[in-house]
Design a protein around this motif. Structure first.
Motif, PDB file in Angstrom:
ATOM      1  N   VAL A  30       0.851  -1.198   0.000  1.00  0.00           N
ATOM      2  CA  VAL A  30       0.000   0.000   0.000  1.00  0.00           C
ATOM      3  C   VAL A  30       0.885   1.247   0.000  1.00  0.00           C
ATOM      4  O   VAL A  30       1.618   1.521   0.957  1.00  0.00           O
ATOM      5  N   ASP A  31       0.811   1.979  -1.113  1.00  0.00           N
ATOM      6  CA  ASP A  31       1.596   3.200  -1.296  1.00  0.00           C
ATOM      7  C   ASP A  31       0.698   4.371  -0.864  1.00  0.00           C
ATOM      8  O   ASP A  31      -0.141   4.833  -1.632  1.00  0.00           O
ATOM      9  N   THR A  32       0.862   4.836   0.379  1.00  0.00           N
ATOM     10  CA  THR A  32      -0.039   5.891   0.867  1.00  0.00           C
ATOM     11  C   THR A  32       0.263   7.241   0.229  1.00  0.00           C
ATOM     12  O   THR A  32      -0.603   8.092   0.126  1.00  0.00           O
ATOM     13  N   GLY A  33       1.511   7.436  -0.218  1.00  0.00           N
ATOM     14  CA  GLY A  33       1.872   8.688  -0.897  1.00  0.00           C
ATOM     15  C   GLY A  33       1.009   8.882  -2.135  1.00  0.00           C
ATOM     16  O   GLY A  33       0.586   9.995  -2.458  1.00  0.00           O
ATOM     17  N   ALA A  34       0.708   7.762  -2.830  1.00  0.00           N
ATOM     18  CA  ALA A  34      -0.117   7.836  -4.046  1.00  0.00           C
ATOM     19  C   ALA A  34      -1.512   8.372  -3.712  1.00  0.00           C
ATOM     20  O   ALA A  34      -2.124   9.079  -4.512  1.00  0.00           O
ATOM     21  N   MET A  35      -1.998   8.037  -2.504  1.00  0.00           N
ATOM     22  CA  MET A  35      -3.331   8.507  -2.109  1.00  0.00           C
ATOM     23  C   MET A  35      -3.309  10.023  -1.882  1.00  0.00           C
ATOM     24  O   MET A  35      -4.210  10.750  -2.318  1.00  0.00           O
ATOM     25  N   TYR A  36      -2.275  10.517  -1.190  1.00  0.00           N
ATOM     26  CA  TYR A  36      -2.149  11.974  -0.983  1.00  0.00           C
ATOM     27  C   TYR A  36      -1.936  12.688  -2.322  1.00  0.00           C
ATOM     28  O   TYR A  36      -2.457  13.773  -2.560  1.00  0.00           O
ATOM     29  N   ARG A  37      -1.146  12.058  -3.194  1.00  0.00           N
ATOM     30  CA  ARG A  37      -0.906  12.660  -4.517  1.00  0.00           C
ATOM     31  C   ARG A  37      -2.210  12.781  -5.306  1.00  0.00           C
ATOM     32  O   ARG A  37      -2.425  13.751  -6.042  1.00  0.00           O
ATOM     33  N   LYS A 111      -8.137   6.699   7.606  1.00  0.00           N
ATOM     34  CA  LYS A 111      -9.215   5.728   7.853  1.00  0.00           C
ATOM     35  C   LYS A 111      -9.153   4.605   6.801  1.00  0.00           C
ATOM     36  O   LYS A 111      -9.224   3.424   7.137  1.00  0.00           O
ATOM     37  N   MET A 112      -8.997   4.987   5.518  1.00  0.00           N
ATOM     38  CA  MET A 112      -8.911   3.976   4.449  1.00  0.00           C
ATOM     39  C   MET A 112      -7.720   3.056   4.666  1.00  0.00           C
ATOM     40  O   MET A 112      -7.793   1.844   4.474  1.00  0.00           O
ATOM     41  N   GLN A 113      -6.597   3.666   5.077  1.00  0.00           N
ATOM     42  CA  GLN A 113      -5.367   2.881   5.261  1.00  0.00           C
ATOM     43  C   GLN A 113      -5.520   1.892   6.412  1.00  0.00           C
ATOM     44  O   GLN A 113      -5.107   0.738   6.315  1.00  0.00           O
ATOM     45  N   GLN A 114      -6.166   2.332   7.492  1.00  0.00           N
ATOM     46  CA  GLN A 114      -6.352   1.444   8.650  1.00  0.00           C
ATOM     47  C   GLN A 114      -7.293   0.287   8.291  1.00  0.00           C
ATOM     48  O   GLN A 114      -7.075  -0.843   8.717  1.00  0.00           O
ATOM     49  N   GLU A 115      -8.312   0.582   7.477  1.00  0.00           N
ATOM     50  CA  GLU A 115      -9.238  -0.489   7.075  1.00  0.00           C
ATOM     51  C   GLU A 115      -8.522  -1.540   6.231  1.00  0.00           C
ATOM     52  O   GLU A 115      -8.725  -2.732   6.410  1.00  0.00           O
ATOM     53  N   LEU A 116      -7.657  -1.072   5.334  1.00  0.00           N
ATOM     54  CA  LEU A 116      -6.904  -2.011   4.487  1.00  0.00           C
ATOM     55  C   LEU A 116      -6.017  -2.921   5.330  1.00  0.00           C
ATOM     56  O   LEU A 116      -5.935  -4.127   5.116  1.00  0.00           O
TER      57      LEU A 116
END
Ligand code: C5P
Length: 217
Positions: A30-37, A111-116
């Protein structure tokens, strides 16, 4: 579930390493930077500037960011559109660290990241994974390298893609981005107390992967 958190400054090689480690272990990357981008791209397309706090927050609340996987590669979607390539532009990377300072924007994505991570074994990379998103992660890595080394790696990547660039400008952008990420009020980039520090300036990708997989075992 087994959760691995990898944090560190821009261009430290987190995504390259996290992808390989996830593949070796059969975990989801899971690349969280991509979500912020993706949130930054939504604002950029709407002509919203990063200092227009209320507009940025409103925009981020109104869009749908989702992740998908194609042949093991993470794809990121903005309202259903695959924007995985578009979010990699330098202009978006720099805008991202300016909108990532806003708490409400972070709340949506955390929240999305914690669910994953609750449903899957994950290798998740970002800036606040070990400190804020997954404080109980089974393994935390803080991956870093000198700003010059990180700029050199980025320079090589861009030259290989045929883009014209200047290494001093790249290093300056990296230093500015790190400063913003480390000094923001909400979830700043900091090494978690229980994270293992990996200083990769003199390490190859293989050596870093080996060091991390050894820690998992
Ligand atoms: O990792 P990447 O360079 O794609 O991240 C882009 C920006 O997104 C970072 O500079 C940072 O400001 C923000 N970010 C964050 N928290 C995360 C991941 C990325 O604030 N967990």
């Amino acid at each position: 579930m087994y959760n691995i958190a990898i944090d560190g400054p821009a261009g430290a090689g987190k995504s390259t390493i996290a992808k390989i480690v996830a593949k070796e272990l059969g975990y989801i990357y899971v690349d969280t930077g991509a979500m912020y981008r993706t949130m930054a791209l939504a604002c950029y397309r709407a002509g919203i500037k990063s200092d227009q706090k209320e507009e940025v927050i409103e925009k981020c609340k109104s869009v749908d960011v989702s992740l998908g996987y194609e042949n093991g590669t993470q794809k990121v979607y903005l309202n259903g559109e695959d924007v995985s390539i578009e979010i990699r532009q330098e202009v978006i990377g720099n805008m991202t660290s300016a909108i990532a300072v806003y708490g409400p924007v972070r709340e949506i994505l955390v929240k999305m990241q914690q669910e994953l991570a609750a449903k899957n074994n994950v290798v998740m990379d970002g800036r606040d994974i070990g400190t804020a998103v997954l404080p109980n992660a089974d393994l935390k890595i803080y991956l870093t390298a000198s700003s010059r080394t990180r700029a050199e790696r980025r320079y090589k990547e861009l030259v290989e893609k045929g883009q014209k660039c200047n290494i001093d400008d790249i290093e300056k952008d990296i230093i500015d981005r790190d400063y913003r990420d480390m000094h923001r009020e909400v979830s700043p980039l900091v090494q978690a107390e229980d994270a293992v520090l990996v200083e990769s300036s003199d390490m190859t990708i293989e050596q870093v992967v080996e060091a991390i997989t050894k820690l998992v075992k």
